[in-house]
Write a protein that holds these residues in place. Structure first.
Motif, PDB file in Angstrom:
ATOM      1  N   ARG A 118     -13.737 -24.679 -27.765  1.00  0.00           N
ATOM      2  CA  ARG A 118     -12.314 -24.961 -27.990  1.00  0.00           C
ATOM      3  C   ARG A 118     -12.087 -26.410 -28.388  1.00  0.00           C
ATOM      4  O   ARG A 118     -11.237 -26.719 -29.217  1.00  0.00           O
ATOM      5  CB  ARG A 118     -11.522 -24.628 -26.726  1.00  0.00           C
ATOM      6  CG  ARG A 118     -10.023 -24.794 -26.898  1.00  0.00           C
ATOM      7  CD  ARG A 118      -9.288 -24.530 -25.604  1.00  0.00           C
ATOM      8  NE  ARG A 118      -7.865 -24.793 -25.743  1.00  0.00           N
ATOM      9  CZ  ARG A 118      -7.027 -24.906 -24.734  1.00  0.00           C
ATOM     10  NH1 ARG A 118      -7.478 -24.767 -23.497  1.00  0.00           N
ATOM     11  NH2 ARG A 118      -5.754 -25.156 -24.934  1.00  0.00           N
ATOM     12  N   GLU A 126      -4.696 -21.722 -27.988  1.00  0.00           N
ATOM     13  CA  GLU A 126      -4.340 -21.692 -26.573  1.00  0.00           C
ATOM     14  C   GLU A 126      -5.053 -20.517 -25.917  1.00  0.00           C
ATOM     15  O   GLU A 126      -5.083 -19.414 -26.462  1.00  0.00           O
ATOM     16  CB  GLU A 126      -2.827 -21.566 -26.399  1.00  0.00           C
ATOM     17  CG  GLU A 126      -2.054 -22.745 -26.950  1.00  0.00           C
ATOM     18  CD  GLU A 126      -0.552 -22.601 -26.756  1.00  0.00           C
ATOM     19  OE1 GLU A 126      -0.143 -21.737 -25.951  1.00  0.00           O
ATOM     20  OE2 GLU A 126       0.205 -23.330 -27.410  1.00  0.00           O
ATOM     21  N   TYR A 128      -5.621 -18.160 -22.404  1.00  0.00           N
ATOM     22  CA  TYR A 128      -5.044 -17.731 -21.133  1.00  0.00           C
ATOM     23  C   TYR A 128      -5.967 -16.711 -20.484  1.00  0.00           C
ATOM     24  O   TYR A 128      -6.330 -15.715 -21.091  1.00  0.00           O
ATOM     25  CB  TYR A 128      -3.646 -17.142 -21.348  1.00  0.00           C
ATOM     26  CG  TYR A 128      -2.687 -18.155 -21.921  1.00  0.00           C
ATOM     27  CD1 TYR A 128      -1.989 -19.025 -21.096  1.00  0.00           C
ATOM     28  CD2 TYR A 128      -2.513 -18.269 -23.305  1.00  0.00           C
ATOM     29  CE1 TYR A 128      -1.133 -19.980 -21.626  1.00  0.00           C
ATOM     30  CE2 TYR A 128      -1.660 -19.222 -23.837  1.00  0.00           C
ATOM     31  CZ  TYR A 128      -0.974 -20.078 -22.995  1.00  0.00           C
ATOM     32  OH  TYR A 128      -0.133 -21.020 -23.516  1.00  0.00           O
ATOM     33  N   GLU A 206      -6.146 -15.261 -26.529  1.00  0.00           N
ATOM     34  CA  GLU A 206      -6.059 -16.456 -27.360  1.00  0.00           C
ATOM     35  C   GLU A 206      -4.807 -16.370 -28.224  1.00  0.00           C
ATOM     36  O   GLU A 206      -4.510 -15.329 -28.808  1.00  0.00           O
ATOM     37  CB  GLU A 206      -7.302 -16.594 -28.234  1.00  0.00           C
ATOM     38  CG  GLU A 206      -8.581 -16.717 -27.413  1.00  0.00           C
ATOM     39  CD  GLU A 206      -9.834 -16.842 -28.256  1.00  0.00           C
ATOM     40  OE1 GLU A 206     -10.926 -16.881 -27.675  1.00  0.00           O
ATOM     41  OE2 GLU A 206      -9.722 -16.899 -29.500  1.00  0.00           O
ATOM     42  N   ASN A 529      -1.273 -31.403 -33.834  1.00  0.00           N
ATOM     43  CA  ASN A 529      -1.539 -31.120 -32.426  1.00  0.00           C
ATOM     44  C   ASN A 529      -2.296 -32.286 -31.787  1.00  0.00           C
ATOM     45  O   ASN A 529      -3.195 -32.869 -32.385  1.00  0.00           O
ATOM     46  CB  ASN A 529      -2.367 -29.833 -32.313  1.00  0.00           C
ATOM     47  CG  ASN A 529      -2.822 -29.547 -30.891  1.00  0.00           C
ATOM     48  OD1 ASN A 529      -3.944 -29.837 -30.520  1.00  0.00           O
ATOM     49  ND2 ASN A 529      -1.936 -28.988 -30.090  1.00  0.00           N
ATOM     50  N   ASP A 545      -1.073 -30.938 -23.913  1.00  0.00           N
ATOM     51  CA  ASP A 545      -1.263 -30.323 -25.226  1.00  0.00           C
ATOM     52  C   ASP A 545       0.099 -30.303 -25.916  1.00  0.00           C
ATOM     53  O   ASP A 545       1.010 -29.600 -25.475  1.00  0.00           O
ATOM     54  CB  ASP A 545      -1.807 -28.901 -25.055  1.00  0.00           C
ATOM     55  CG  ASP A 545      -2.297 -28.298 -26.362  1.00  0.00           C
ATOM     56  OD1 ASP A 545      -1.845 -28.748 -27.424  1.00  0.00           O
ATOM     57  OD2 ASP A 545      -3.114 -27.365 -26.317  1.00  0.00           O
ATOM     58  N   ASN A 585       2.676 -28.664 -23.509  1.00  0.00           N
ATOM     59  CA  ASN A 585       2.249 -28.070 -22.240  1.00  0.00           C
ATOM     60  C   ASN A 585       1.582 -29.143 -21.393  1.00  0.00           C
ATOM     61  O   ASN A 585       0.778 -29.922 -21.903  1.00  0.00           O
ATOM     62  CB  ASN A 585       1.233 -26.948 -22.473  1.00  0.00           C
ATOM     63  CG  ASN A 585       1.854 -25.704 -23.066  1.00  0.00           C
ATOM     64  OD1 ASN A 585       2.866 -25.215 -22.583  1.00  0.00           O
ATOM     65  ND2 ASN A 585       1.249 -25.197 -24.119  1.00  0.00           N
TER      66      ASN A 585
END
Length: 758
Positions: A118, A126, A128, A206, A529, A545, A585
């Motif tokens: 990543r 992202e 999870y 993802e 980002n 993030d 985030n």
């Protein structure tokens, strides 16, 4: 009683575990504190597990020999230890982890179509894990995504409660849903792709925000959601997870893994959901929550091959019977004009697989196929549809010096047939059937440890629209081990089928007007980002993030509810549609068991036509999500508090005389959960959902217009088909259930239990 028997039989069906040779057990810790959910396995074997909530683990039935024990988890360096196992000799090995500067070293595949760290991915992804969704247990991933920043499940109908997923304010059809990287879910079946996969079978989810058509083709315009299922190593040997609510909802996930011979392992999961208790708390004589009876069966086969080449095959069967409508509706009224109901029968099956070619080069053939049949009635309007999607793709992955190349070709088959004008030609049925061939290539250039650049493009040919080219570029600058900047730019496209994507085209009494032949939508997106990681001396970990995004659409197709209150008009926008905003985030973990996550998004989604700029309907200007968890380790007890907040949205009213508000208020749904895991293999959890008892009828005289006359039998129309004011209809309204922006389900309690054997 049947539910209890089914649950008990599921547990009793577990095969008796055979006698074991030796076991390895111990505790995983960091800075003196136990560390849960750490992956532990023996290298080169199928033997593996994860540490439990107390940091304890056990590896069972190990044959004598020499092994390498490995432990890995986000935020820590990998732990390696060489061990020798003798016959019938159990070992206790405690594992002490060290913090890693590569804290987010998960493997992701969605951004570049191949596994990559990543941190090293030039595309922000992202990730999870199932533990994230356990904080607010739901019966489907569709509902669970309400706790992901910038992602909102949108209910599209007050009656049947079908919906789609909005990413950064963009409509559901702009989101492509993948299962194990395969675009198996689209169009007619989008919402169903997010239902019925047991949480315990999900390795991770993802999320990519922004166009990815250069890799995935049509529909990957606004973003991607990739559901990655577990392999045999990481899946539990057996699991069962069930919960009930005081509304009468019942959900059961049950599954197991087993071997067939020495080279085949199988993963099996079943999800069953039942809700059959009509409730009408807002007193409009319509069900507040759609009644549902749903079953989903998922099976995944992995085969061992020479040189560890990949071969996997997975399938899923899904069936659902759902209905909503007037409280007195029963199946004998289905399709009639006496009692209004919306009844949907869905039968769907999916097949997907991967096969690595037996050649020296890294070449993988992937394929998927699904068949979706839907038998629906919306009042007295029938909608019968059949959609089949086949997809095959061959990729070649090659690394040469600083270049990491990925090239491939794909072929997509679409078949769609229904009983509407969408597939009619001169009063004869003419199903939509097309083959779309594609080729794509991307090159990721690693100039050095700090700088990398990805360049790629895709060419698709569609008989209806000709040549379609979608390029992309991504740049990653890692200026310290804990600071990364990514800049992404790309284009996307989408070929539209209204009746498979927009439920409003089928429900209610508005006429559907297609003003012109619809051209493919195009988009250009740029995304900046920034990722920041902070490690505290006491074991505290912080991750930030943040992103800024801008998307410009051409030929965008948006339903027009405003020109004529009794019509929904579809055409390509003669102008521009722009989505822009910022999101962030923040995740913080403390050594004492306290963790919290806060996310927020500010966005502006607008359409400009003929010099007039208007905010897009059903799009919030801001949103926030949060999760606060605290582990009371001495009591084996965890508290999870989750919630979200959405800003006002413009809503589809029926003209100036409609007494309903043109904008929603700011609204929030908050939940609390308590979990006890002090018994081996068991977890007990319960709590309250929607603590504030929020429902959209607050501040409105009604939600469904003309709920007392759903077939418009008492509505008077003028010569142009417009409703006119009468004593029993003073606001000149027609039946309309499309005024919806959030769930009608109020406060409720829930209780559940998990049983797991690793």
């Amino acid at each position: 009683m049947i539910k209890i028997i089914f649950f008990a039989c599921s547990i009793l069906s577990l095969n008796v575990i055979s006698a074991q040779n030796s076991d390895i057990s111990g505790t995983v810790s960091f800075n003196g504190n136990s560390e849960p959910y750490v992956n532990i396995y023996l290298k080169g074997t199928e033997i593996g597990t994860a540490s439990d909530e107390k940091g304890q683990y056990t590896l069972k039935n190990i044959s004598p020999g020499k092994y390498t024990l490995i432990a890995s988890n986000i935020g820590f360096e990998k732990f390696y230890k060489t061990i020798t196992i003798s016959k019938d000799q159990d070992k206790i090995i405690d594992i002490n982890l060290k913090a890693s500067t590569e804290s987010l070293d998960e493997m992701v595949v969605t951004g570049t179509l191949k596994p990559v760290s990543r941190l090293e991915s030039p595309v922000p992804v992202e990730v999870y894990k199932p533990t994230f969704f356990k904080k607010n247990p739901t019966a489907s991933i569709f509902e669970a995504l309400q706790n992901v920043n910038g992602v909102r499940p949108q209910i599209n109908c007050n009656v049947c409660n079908t919906g789609d997923i909005h990413i950064n304010g963009l409509e559901g059809p702009y989101t492509l849903v993948l299962i194990d990287g395969m675009p198996i879910v689209s169009g007619l079946g989008t919402v169903y792709g997010l239902s019925g996969i047991p949480n315990s079978l999900i390795e991770q989810i993802e999320v990519v925000k922004g166009p990815a058509s250069s890799l995935y083709g049509s529909e990957a315009v606004g973003g991607l959601i990739n559901i990655i299922t577990k392999n045999n190593l990481s899946a539990p040997k057996f699991f069962a997870d069930t919960f009930i609510t005081d509304w009468g909802e019942f959900n059961l996930d049950v599954g197991t893994k087993f071997n067939i011979g020495n080279k085949t392992n199988v993963l099996l999961g079943v999800n069953y959901f039942k809700y059959d208790n009509p409730i009408d708390n807002n007193d409009d004589n319509f069900t507040d929550l759609t009644l549902q009876d749903r079953i989903s069966i998922f099976q995944k086969w992995n085969f061992s091959r020479k040189d560890a080449r990949v071969l996997s095959l997975a399938g899923r069967f899904f069936y659902e019977d759902r209905w909503g409508g007037e409280m007195q509706w029963t199946p004998e009224f289905r399709g009639g004009d006496e009692i209004y109901g919306e009844s949907i029968y869905t039968r769907r099956w999916e097949l997907l697989g991967k096969y690595q070619l037996p050649v020296k080069e890294q070449m993988i053939l992937s394929f998927s196929y699904n068949d979706h049949k839907q038998n629906s009635v919306y009042g007295d309007v029938a909608y019968l549809a059949d959609q089949r999607i086949g997809f095959t793709q061959l990729t070649w992955d090659k690394t040469s010096g600083k270049h990491s190349l990925l090239a491939g070709t794909a072929l997509r088959y679409n078949y769609y047939d229904d009983n509407t004008t969408a597939t009619a030609n001169d009063n004869e049925n003419e199903p939509d059937e097309i083959l779309i061939p594609s080729i794509f290539i991307q090159d990721e250039i690693a100039f050095n440890k700090k700088h990398s650049l990805l360049l790629g493009g895709r060419y698709d040919y569609d008989d209806r629209h000709g040549n379609i080219f979608t390029p992309r570029a991504a740049y990653r600058f890692k200026f310290t081990d804990n600071d990364i900047i990514r800049l992404n730019a790309g284009t996307g496209f989408r070929v539209v089928n209204l009746f498979t994507e927009d439920h409003a085209a089928l429900t209610g009494s508005r006429d559907v007007i297609i003003a012109e032949e619809l051209e493919p939508e195009r988009s250009f997106n740029i995304n900046l980002n920034y990722l920041k990681k902070i490690y505290g001396d006491s074991g505290t970990f912080v991750s930030l993030d943040a992103s800024a995004f801008y998307t410009n659409f051409q030929n965008v197709i948006i339903p027009d509810y405003d020109t004529n209150p009794n019509q929904i008009i579809y055409d390509n926008l003669d102008g521009t549609s722009i989505s822009k905003g910022i999101s962030a985030n923040v995740d913080v973990s403390f050594y004492n068991g306290l963790k919290f996550m806060v996310g927020g998004t500010l966005q502006n989604v607008s359409n400009t036509e003929n010099g007039v700029k208007q905010r897009q309907i059903l799009t919030e200007s801001y949103s926030a999500n949060w999760s606060v968890s605290y582990d009371v380790r001495a009591w084996d007890f965890t508290i999870d508090y989750t919630g979200n907040l959405y800003g006002p949205m413009r809503l589809p009213t029926l003209g100036e005389n409609d007494p309903r508000s043109d904008f929603s208020p700011a609204w929030s749904i908050q939940n609390i959960q308590f979990t006890y895991d002090g018994l081996k293999n068991f977890e007990f959890y319960g709590g309250i959902k929607n603590l504030l008892d929020w429902t959209p009828n607050r501040g409105n005289p009604f939600i469904i217009a003309r709920a007392d006359d759903p077939f418009d039998k008492e509505v008077t129309f003028d010569a142009n088909g417009n409703a006119v004011a009468t004593p029993n209809n003073p606001n000149a309204l027609t039946f309309d259930p499309s005024y919806v922006y959030g769930p009608n389900q109020g406060i409720r309690s829930f209780f559940g239990m998990r049983y797991t054997i690793n």
